[in-house]
Design an enzyme around this catalytic site. Structure first.
Site, mmCIF file in Angstrom:
data_model
loop_
_atom_site.group_PDB
_atom_site.id
_atom_site.type_symbol
_atom_site.label_atom_id
_atom_site.label_comp_id
_atom_site.label_asym_id
_atom_site.label_seq_id
_atom_site.Cartn_x
_atom_site.Cartn_y
_atom_site.Cartn_z
ATOM 1 C CD GLU A 169 -54.337 -26.828 46.305
ATOM 2 O OE1 GLU A 169 -53.780 -26.532 45.013
ATOM 3 O OE2 GLU A 169 -53.774 -27.980 46.668
ATOM 4 C CB CYS B 70 -63.455 -31.149 49.265
ATOM 5 S SG CYS B 70 -62.179 -31.812 49.800
ATOM 6 C CB CYS C 237 -51.931 -31.373 57.695
ATOM 7 S SG CYS C 237 -52.947 -32.760 58.917
ATOM 8 C CB CYS D 188 -50.962 -39.328 57.123
ATOM 9 S SG CYS D 188 -52.343 -39.147 58.199
ATOM 10 C CB CYS E 146 -51.587 -37.272 53.465
ATOM 11 S SG CYS E 146 -52.537 -35.665 53.067
ATOM 12 N N GLY F 7 -55.793 -30.336 56.290
ATOM 13 C CA GLY F 7 -55.658 -30.214 57.488
ATOM 14 C C GLY F 7 -56.538 -31.192 58.417
ATOM 15 C CD GLU F 8 -58.016 -34.336 62.321
ATOM 16 O OE1 GLU F 8 -57.741 -35.254 61.354
ATOM 17 O OE2 GLU F 8 -59.133 -34.417 62.737
ATOM 18 C CB SER G 179 -62.749 -36.293 56.793
ATOM 19 O OG SER G 179 -61.872 -37.475 56.614
ATOM 20 C CB SER H 106 -58.570 -41.058 57.674
ATOM 21 O OG SER H 106 -59.254 -39.939 56.810
ATOM 22 C CG LEU H 107 -59.793 -47.949 59.818
ATOM 23 C CD1 LEU H 107 -59.434 -47.551 61.383
ATOM 24 C CD2 LEU H 107 -60.969 -48.808 59.915
ATOM 25 C CG HIS H 108 -56.109 -44.649 55.657
ATOM 26 N ND1 HIS H 108 -57.598 -44.612 54.837
ATOM 27 C CD2 HIS H 108 -56.005 -43.465 55.798
ATOM 28 C CE1 HIS H 108 -57.590 -43.138 54.486
ATOM 29 N NE2 HIS H 108 -56.773 -42.647 55.213
ATOM 30 C CG ASN I 209 -55.780 -40.215 44.678
ATOM 31 O OD1 ASN I 209 -56.444 -41.058 43.525
ATOM 32 N ND2 ASN I 209 -56.627 -39.864 45.384
ATOM 33 C CB CYS J 228 -58.362 -38.486 48.630
ATOM 34 S SG CYS J 228 -60.366 -38.409 48.423
HETATM 35 N N1 SAH Z 1 -57.092 -34.616 58.283
HETATM 36 C C1 SAH Z 1 -58.464 -35.284 57.780
HETATM 37 C C2 SAH Z 1 -58.974 -34.825 56.808
HETATM 38 C C3 SAH Z 1 -58.285 -34.756 55.375
HETATM 39 S S1 SAH Z 1 -59.085 -35.583 54.570
HETATM 40 C C4 SAH Z 1 -58.548 -36.779 57.696
HETATM 41 O O1 SAH Z 1 -57.383 -37.278 57.915
HETATM 42 O O2 SAH Z 1 -59.501 -37.428 57.470
HETATM 43 C C5 SAH Z 1 -58.314 -36.303 53.201
HETATM 44 C C6 SAH Z 1 -58.632 -37.551 52.942
HETATM 45 O O3 SAH Z 1 -57.694 -37.994 51.863
HETATM 46 C C7 SAH Z 1 -58.133 -38.648 54.234
HETATM 47 O O4 SAH Z 1 -59.430 -39.704 54.074
HETATM 48 C C8 SAH Z 1 -57.020 -38.927 53.742
HETATM 49 O O5 SAH Z 1 -56.624 -40.106 54.290
HETATM 50 C C9 SAH Z 1 -56.982 -39.275 52.298
HETATM 51 N N2 SAH Z 1 -55.736 -39.424 51.530
HETATM 52 C C10 SAH Z 1 -54.461 -38.757 51.868
HETATM 53 N N3 SAH Z 1 -53.659 -39.006 50.972
HETATM 54 C C11 SAH Z 1 -54.023 -39.706 50.092
HETATM 55 C C12 SAH Z 1 -53.599 -40.484 48.910
HETATM 56 N N4 SAH Z 1 -52.444 -40.341 48.488
HETATM 57 N N5 SAH Z 1 -54.553 -41.134 48.299
HETATM 58 C C13 SAH Z 1 -55.880 -41.304 48.744
HETATM 59 N N6 SAH Z 1 -56.338 -40.769 49.557
HETATM 60 C C14 SAH Z 1 -55.501 -40.038 50.302
#
Ligand code: SAH
Length: 360
Positions: free
Chosen positions: A98, A111, A118, A122, A125, A172-173, A204, A226-228, A303, A351
């Site tokens: 996508e 995007c 992936c 996580c 995701c 993907g990463e 990212s 992506s820190l979170h 999301n 995202c």
């Molecule tokens: N693998 C890379 C590229 C993917 S980017 C990375 O992790 O950065 C996708 C972005 O969407 C990342 O910042 C990820 O953490 C975020 N994301 C994943 N699931 C999400 C969700 N349910 N709600 C909001 N953001 C999310």
């Protein structure tokens, strides 16, 4: 010799400028022919060798025999109420990916995906839920951009510059598909191809630490991480990659990514998840963690990831009040922080909602 042995044509979509020049040299042509081909293909969107008027007949015939352009095709399109568009693109082995286009008043962000599925899994995701199928080729990565630009230009009836920014935030990463991604970035930033500045191309990553170091050496692309979570305990719970590369190691590479004399900043993405990482103490911990790192923070409302693979909600979004309060603490601590507006959620284009099988 078996004369029926299949001859595969070279897919020119796989080449950045340097490899295109090498390819033309291998045909006993001058390397600058490679520059011309890059320009025809990416700047003008031309895939018909006969339309490449600065090539002689002989060269066109040779290219027709030897080379081709394989580009993902759009098999489904969805459009959100907010104008966000999501394309499901099919690859030559029938897998699909996508790509999302987010138009805004002054810019248009594309995007793109770097892998089918992936491997990082996580917990929040959707892409990770479906597992990992394979890396994308350069052609499949840059092909998403080619296809988007063509589609938007055809609709506009002229060559259009609607794609002003590209982010590797799809499926993907990207750093686990390093070589292909770096070549695709080279094309995005190449004046003969898409001509985007380094400020407008963002990779990212979930935090593949050694690959971030490697990236700094070969590319000037903007970096989002992506820190979170503000500490290892929480990050370990939601991002398995953290067990391999700790938050401290991640902060160390982020501190150095742009080099001492640069004014550029790493963008940290932080999904706000109710009760898990959104409390006042977490905000304070985050301020401490980011001390001395040239950065900005994007707070992302979580999301929903519910689908066939995940029927029950695992996490809930923080309330807007909680997100604002969190932002206030970061700002007071001197950390530039914005709250990212969710786009395209009604078509699962936001995202973390991208997946291979769109029916999910
Ligand atoms: N693998 C890379 C590229 C993917 S980017 C990375 O992790 O950065 C996708 C972005 O969407 C990342 O910042 C990820 O953490 C975020 N994301 C994943 N699931 C999400 C969700 N349910 N709600 C909001 N953001 C999310």
């Amino acid at each position: 010799m078996n004369s029926s042995c299949a001859f595969t044509k070279t897919n020119l979509m796989n080449f950045d400028r340097a490899s295109m020049r090498e390819y033309f040299q291998s045909l006993n042509e001058k390397p600058f022919r490679g520059d011309q081909l890059i320009q025809w293909l990416h700047q003008y969107g031309v895939t018909d060798f006969d339309a490449m008027t600065n090539f002689g007949q002989k060269l066109r015939t040779l290219l027709r025999e030897q080379a081709t352009f394989e580009i993902p095709t759009i098999i489904r399109e969805q459009q959100s109420k907010d104008g966000t568009r999501k394309w499901l693109m099919q690859l030559s082995d029938q897998l699909s990916i996508e790509t999302v286009f987010i138009p805004e008043l002054t810019r248009g962000t594309l995007c793109i995906s770097s892998q089918v599925g992936c491997p990082l899994r996580c917990r929040f995701c959707t892409t990770g839920l479906q597992g990992f199928k394979r890396n994308l080729t350069v052609a499949e990565i840059i092909g998403q951009v080619w296809r988007a630009v063509r589609t938007l230009s055809e609709e506009a009836g002229r060559h259009d510059h609607q794609v002003t920014n590209v982010v590797f935030m799809g499926m993907g990463e990207p750093l686990l598909n390093f070589d292909a991604v770096v070549k695709a970035i080279a094309l995005l930033e190449d004046d003969l191809a898409y001509g985007l500045s380094k400020y407008r191309v963002t990779l990212s990553t979930a935090g593949v630490v050694p690959a971030i170091e490697r990236l700094a050496k070969v590319s000037d692309v903007s970096l989002a991480v992506s820190l979170h979570a503000p500490n290892n305990e929480i990050r370990d719970q939601i991002m398995p990659v953290n067990k391999q590369y700790s938050i401290e190691a991640l902060m160390d590479v982020c501190r150095c990514y742009f080099g001492k004399n640069s004014k550029r900043k790493v963008a940290f993405e932080y999904i706000m998840i109710d009760g898990l990482n959104d409390r006042v103490k977490h905000a304070r911990e985050l301020v401490k963690l980011l001390q001395g790192i040239p950065c900005k923070v994007n707070l992302i409302p979580f999301n929903d990831q519910r689908c066939d693979l995940q029927p029950e909600p695992t996490f809930r979004a923080s309330s807007l009040d909680t997100i604002r309060a969190f932002q206030k603490i970061l700002l007071a601590g001197g950390v530039r922080t914005i709250v990212r507006k969710t786009r395209g959620a009604d078509i699962d284009a936001a995202c973390g909602q991208l997946k291979e099988v769109s029916g999910c």
